[in-house]
Design a protein around this motif. Structure first.
Motif, PDB file in Angstrom:
ATOM      1  N   TRP A  59       0.830  -1.202   0.000  1.00 42.27           N
ATOM      2  CA  TRP A  59       0.000   0.000   0.000  1.00 42.27           C
ATOM      3  C   TRP A  59       0.863   1.249   0.000  1.00 42.27           C
ATOM      4  O   TRP A  59       2.049   1.231   0.321  1.00 42.27           O
ATOM      5  CB  TRP A  59      -0.961   0.004   1.191  1.00 42.27           C
ATOM      6  N   THR A  60       0.245   2.374  -0.388  1.00 42.56           N
ATOM      7  CA  THR A  60       0.866   3.695  -0.353  1.00 42.56           C
ATOM      8  C   THR A  60      -0.009   4.613   0.481  1.00 42.56           C
ATOM      9  O   THR A  60      -1.215   4.697   0.252  1.00 42.56           O
ATOM     10  CB  THR A  60       1.015   4.278  -1.767  1.00 42.56           C
ATOM     11  N   VAL A  61       0.589   5.280   1.459  1.00 41.93           N
ATOM     12  CA  VAL A  61      -0.146   6.223   2.298  1.00 41.93           C
ATOM     13  C   VAL A  61      -0.200   7.577   1.599  1.00 41.93           C
ATOM     14  O   VAL A  61       0.832   8.089   1.153  1.00 41.93           O
ATOM     15  CB  VAL A  61       0.507   6.368   3.682  1.00 41.93           C
ATOM     16  N   MET A  62      -1.401   8.140   1.500  1.00 43.76           N
ATOM     17  CA  MET A  62      -1.617   9.398   0.801  1.00 43.76           C
ATOM     18  C   MET A  62      -2.234  10.427   1.750  1.00 43.76           C
ATOM     19  O   MET A  62      -2.746  10.085   2.818  1.00 43.76           O
ATOM     20  CB  MET A  62      -2.573   9.173  -0.386  1.00 43.76           C
ATOM     21  N   ARG A  63      -2.176  11.683   1.332  1.00 43.31           N
ATOM     22  CA  ARG A  63      -2.881  12.769   2.001  1.00 43.31           C
ATOM     23  C   ARG A  63      -3.765  13.469   0.965  1.00 43.31           C
ATOM     24  O   ARG A  63      -3.286  13.872  -0.093  1.00 43.31           O
ATOM     25  CB  ARG A  63      -1.899  13.782   2.599  1.00 43.31           C
ATOM     26  N   ASP A  64      -5.057  13.597   1.271  1.00 44.70           N
ATOM     27  CA  ASP A  64      -5.939  14.309   0.357  1.00 44.70           C
ATOM     28  C   ASP A  64      -5.729  15.820   0.516  1.00 44.70           C
ATOM     29  O   ASP A  64      -4.962  16.258   1.386  1.00 44.70           O
ATOM     30  CB  ASP A  64      -7.391  13.867   0.549  1.00 44.70           C
ATOM     31  N   THR A 108      -7.299  18.053   1.939  1.00 42.81           N
ATOM     32  CA  THR A 108      -7.635  18.576   3.263  1.00 42.81           C
ATOM     33  C   THR A 108      -6.599  18.179   4.311  1.00 42.81           C
ATOM     34  O   THR A 108      -6.688  18.588   5.464  1.00 42.81           O
ATOM     35  CB  THR A 108      -9.012  18.077   3.732  1.00 42.81           C
ATOM     36  N   GLY A 109      -5.633  17.332   3.932  1.00 36.00           N
ATOM     37  CA  GLY A 109      -4.622  16.855   4.862  1.00 36.00           C
ATOM     38  C   GLY A 109      -4.935  15.515   5.498  1.00 36.00           C
ATOM     39  O   GLY A 109      -4.139  15.003   6.279  1.00 36.00           O
ATOM     40  N   ALA A 110      -6.080  14.934   5.184  1.00 31.00           N
ATOM     41  CA  ALA A 110      -6.474  13.649   5.779  1.00 31.00           C
ATOM     42  C   ALA A 110      -5.724  12.503   5.119  1.00 31.00           C
ATOM     43  O   ALA A 110      -5.544  12.470   3.896  1.00 31.00           O
ATOM     44  CB  ALA A 110      -7.974  13.430   5.646  1.00 31.00           C
ATOM     45  N   ALA A 111      -5.309  11.533   5.942  1.00 34.03           N
ATOM     46  CA  ALA A 111      -4.605  10.356   5.436  1.00 34.03           C
ATOM     47  C   ALA A 111      -5.589   9.321   4.900  1.00 34.03           C
ATOM     48  O   ALA A 111      -6.710   9.186   5.398  1.00 34.03           O
ATOM     49  CB  ALA A 111      -3.755   9.742   6.538  1.00 34.03           C
ATOM     50  N   TYR A 112      -5.163   8.602   3.876  1.00 32.83           N
ATOM     51  CA  TYR A 112      -5.879   7.436   3.360  1.00 32.83           C
ATOM     52  C   TYR A 112      -4.861   6.569   2.657  1.00 32.83           C
ATOM     53  O   TYR A 112      -3.698   6.967   2.498  1.00 32.83           O
ATOM     54  CB  TYR A 112      -7.036   7.846   2.434  1.00 32.83           C
ATOM     55  N   CYS A 113      -5.253   5.374   2.244  1.00 27.94           N
ATOM     56  CA  CYS A 113      -4.305   4.450   1.623  1.00 27.94           C
ATOM     57  C   CYS A 113      -4.828   3.933   0.293  1.00 27.94           C
ATOM     58  O   CYS A 113      -6.042   3.713   0.124  1.00 27.94           O
ATOM     59  CB  CYS A 113      -4.014   3.265   2.542  1.00 27.94           C
ATOM     60  N   ILE A 114      -3.914   3.720  -0.620  1.00 29.90           N
ATOM     61  CA  ILE A 114      -4.181   3.018  -1.876  1.00 29.90           C
ATOM     62  C   ILE A 114      -3.479   1.676  -1.777  1.00 29.90           C
ATOM     63  O   ILE A 114      -2.269   1.619  -1.546  1.00 29.90           O
ATOM     64  CB  ILE A 114      -3.683   3.831  -3.078  1.00 29.90           C
ATOM     65  N   THR A 115      -4.232   0.597  -1.918  1.00 28.29           N
ATOM     66  CA  THR A 115      -3.715  -0.734  -1.627  1.00 28.29           C
ATOM     67  C   THR A 115      -3.771  -1.632  -2.862  1.00 28.29           C
ATOM     68  O   THR A 115      -4.500  -1.372  -3.819  1.00 28.29           O
ATOM     69  CB  THR A 115      -4.515  -1.396  -0.494  1.00 28.29           C
TER      70      THR A 115
END
Length: 254
Positions: free
Chosen positions: A230-235, A237-244
């Motif tokens: 996975w890759t950790v991302m920031r949208d 707005t600064g919120a974290a999410y992941c692409i897996t």
């Protein structure tokens, strides 16, 4: 056990971030944005071209978080069961309305009656790959981890599975047709406070999906190391999410 027949994830954003967050997640999913509704026009829904909606955006007074709506037949009965398991009711909308609670670890969730049953499939992009927002990951401080995992499994009746290779992860076995898979992540020993949550996408071409999100304004998070999965991302707005790398059809690692 409470029979949950649908799960909706809410992206809660303050006024200064609401427009940017809505535009980004509309682009990330490929879904249209509904007209705003609510007493203060605070709610919008991301509308998949096929299937029922499962992702909404809410403008809140302050803060930024993910909260969950669990769709059930009787919110009051479900709330009573959740209280027996350690949750706390924070708001009741009245007879036949929704009930807002906090899990034992502090995650906000609601019981609602809105009925949905058609889970949307992945979106195929012009890059030639597919992706789907299909997982909510609960980020849990270590002292709350076991209790929080047990709570969600006991509440839903969905079996809890531990990861053999990554002991900091567990998940619930998702029933067919439910749009979100529940993943539990035990944070490192320094983590304290309440349980949080972030969204994960499944894709069959992670690098292409990451680049697509970067074009939409997201950035790769430089703090955590990128996993082989996975890759950790920031949208924006600064919120974290992941692409897996999970299969966007099944939600599982191939």
């Amino acid at each position: 056990m409470t029979t949950v027949h649908w799960v909706t994830a809410f992206i809660d954003l303050p006024p200064g971030l609401h427009a940017a967050g809505t535009a980004f997640w509309s682009g990330a999913t490929g879904y249209a944005v509904s007209p705003p509704r609510g007493d203060h026009l605070e709610f919008t829904t991301l509308l998949p071209p096929v299937g029922n909606p499962f992702l909404k955006v809410q403008q809140v007074g302050s803060g930024r978080r993910i909260h969950l709506d669990l769709h059930v037949r009787d919110p009051e009965d479900a709330a009573h069961r959740a209280e027996e398991l350690g949750a706390k009711v924070t708001h009741r909308a009245g007879p036949g309305g929704y009930v807002t609670l906090r899990s034992p670890g502090g995650l906000v969730f609601c019981f609602v009656t809105e009925h949905h049953e058609i889970r949307p499939g992945p979106t195929r992009w012009t890059y030639g790959h597919e992706s789907l927002v299909d997982q909510v990951c609960l980020d849990i401080p270590p002292d709350l981890f076991e209790a929080e995992c047990s709570f969600w499994s006991d509440l839903t009746g969905w079996p809890l599975r531990r990861s053999a290779r990554r002991p900091e992860f567990s998940h619930l076995v998702r029933p067919e047709g439910i749009p979100f898979r529940f993943l539990f992540q035990r944070l490192d020993e320094s983590a304290t406070g309440e349980v949080g949550a972030h969204l994960d996408l499944a894709t069959d071409d992670r690098e292409s999906e990451v680049r697509r999100h970067e074009h939409l304004g997201a950035t790769r998070d430089p703090a955590p190391p990128t996993s082989p999965r996975w890759t950790v991302m920031r949208d924006p707005t600064g919120a974290a999410y992941c692409i897996t790398d999970r299969n966007p059809e099944t939600g599982l690692l191939d």
